[in-house]
Design a protein around this motif. Sequence first.
Motif, PDB file in Angstrom:
ATOM      1  N   VAL A  53      -4.070  -3.341   3.072  1.00 45.79           N
ATOM      2  CA  VAL A  53      -3.810  -1.983   2.589  1.00 45.79           C
ATOM      3  C   VAL A  53      -4.416  -1.845   1.203  1.00 45.79           C
ATOM      4  O   VAL A  53      -4.080  -2.600   0.280  1.00 45.79           O
TER       5      VAL A  53
ATOM      6  N   LEU B  85      -5.337   6.533   4.703  1.00 44.45           N
ATOM      7  CA  LEU B  85      -4.218   6.805   3.801  1.00 44.45           C
ATOM      8  C   LEU B  85      -4.384   8.195   3.205  1.00 44.45           C
ATOM      9  O   LEU B  85      -5.498   8.607   2.887  1.00 44.45           O
TER      10      LEU B  85
ATOM     11  N   ASP C 277       2.264  10.277   0.246  1.00 45.54           N
ATOM     12  CA  ASP C 277       3.034   9.940   1.441  1.00 45.54           C
ATOM     13  C   ASP C 277       2.260   8.915   2.278  1.00 45.54           C
ATOM     14  O   ASP C 277       1.053   9.064   2.483  1.00 45.54           O
ATOM     15  N   THR C 278       2.957   7.902   2.772  1.00 45.23           N
ATOM     16  CA  THR C 278       2.322   6.891   3.610  1.00 45.23           C
ATOM     17  C   THR C 278       2.413   7.322   5.062  1.00 45.23           C
ATOM     18  O   THR C 278       3.524   7.561   5.568  1.00 45.23           O
TER      19      THR C 278
ATOM     20  N   VAL D  44       0.580   3.930   9.521  1.00 41.56           N
ATOM     21  CA  VAL D  44       0.494   2.771   8.631  1.00 41.56           C
ATOM     22  C   VAL D  44       1.827   2.036   8.596  1.00 41.56           C
ATOM     23  O   VAL D  44       1.868   0.793   8.606  1.00 41.56           O
TER      24      VAL D  44
ATOM     25  N   HIS E  43       0.333   5.634  -7.245  1.00 38.83           N
ATOM     26  CA  HIS E  43       0.068   5.641  -5.808  1.00 38.83           C
ATOM     27  C   HIS E  43       0.332   4.268  -5.218  1.00 38.83           C
ATOM     28  O   HIS E  43       0.916   4.133  -4.136  1.00 38.83           O
TER      29      HIS E  43
ATOM     30  N   ARG F 103       4.081   3.672  -4.799  1.00 39.93           N
ATOM     31  CA  ARG F 103       4.625   4.368  -3.629  1.00 39.93           C
ATOM     32  C   ARG F 103       4.228   3.662  -2.333  1.00 39.93           C
ATOM     33  O   ARG F 103       5.044   3.535  -1.404  1.00 39.93           O
ATOM     34  N   LEU F 104       2.981   3.217  -2.264  1.00 40.97           N
ATOM     35  CA  LEU F 104       2.516   2.487  -1.084  1.00 40.97           C
ATOM     36  C   LEU F 104       3.328   1.214  -0.879  1.00 40.97           C
ATOM     37  O   LEU F 104       3.746   0.897   0.244  1.00 40.97           O
TER      38      LEU F 104
ATOM     39  N   VAL G 200       5.304   0.489   2.457  1.00 45.77           N
ATOM     40  CA  VAL G 200       4.748  -0.520   3.357  1.00 45.77           C
ATOM     41  C   VAL G 200       5.624  -1.763   3.399  1.00 45.77           C
ATOM     42  O   VAL G 200       5.955  -2.278   4.480  1.00 45.77           O
TER      43      VAL G 200
END
Length: 281
Positions: free
Chosen positions: A36, A85, A90-91, A95, A116, A119-120, A124
Amino acid sequence: MPSRSEERVVTPALLREWALPDPQGSKEARGTVLVVGGARCTPGAVLLAGVAALRAGAGRLQLAVAAESAVPLSIAVPEAKVVGLTSDGDTPDEVLRLAEDADVIALGPGLDDIDHTTRLMKAVLGAAGPETAVVLDAYALGALSKDPGLLRQPRAVLTPNLAEAGHLLGRAPGDDLAAAARELAERHRAVVSLYGHIADPGGGAWREESGDAGLGTSGSGDVRAGIVAGLLGRGADPAQAACWAAYVHAMSGRRLAPGYGRTGFLARELVDEVAATIATV
């Protein structure tokens, strides 16, 4: 803290005694690796990490990158499933589903925005199970320095460069990199691979001495993170994966030096040496 003299030197003999799991069965048996990363201007970092993971023996590869890069990257790496992405923070659900099912998640290569990235990571790693192995690199380490609680999985390897180690420590790592690696390993309860020094939270410490100046080239760290992820995918434990990856990364550079000089090879060329280097240990 361990000193240089207390570290075990990573040699072919040590690695032969610490043999990697023998690849058996289908591609699923060698693990699914999800990488990712890849912001709009740097999707190549994910390509390097992902292909390195395959060269290290991973069975299946999945890549998550900025949406506008997904189709070109899927053509460049036809062996991988590639998903996009969003840029709104928002993811995508797809994903998260991949993260839930992945055996290994490598997060960080090519990201360029700390908010970012944070948040990922929350999304994840929150979707991933407790047994999922994790490799954190680049901006993911910056996010971890601000919020250590982002990393929940115990099977983790951190691959900082000196600047990233400084962010994680809150100070310059200094000359004793063995001690810096050990401090980070204890603080984050993860294996740390720092400039040839590897430490695990249980007190193990190793040193890889084959690396040369040519490894300090753009994309080289992405390759190293990908090797770690691929070795985790095929069943290595985190400390084993970090030690093998440090050696393979360094020796791949040495294999290229006769043709390109000590500093003339590219990260993409390191990738092409990974499988052969592993095979010759």
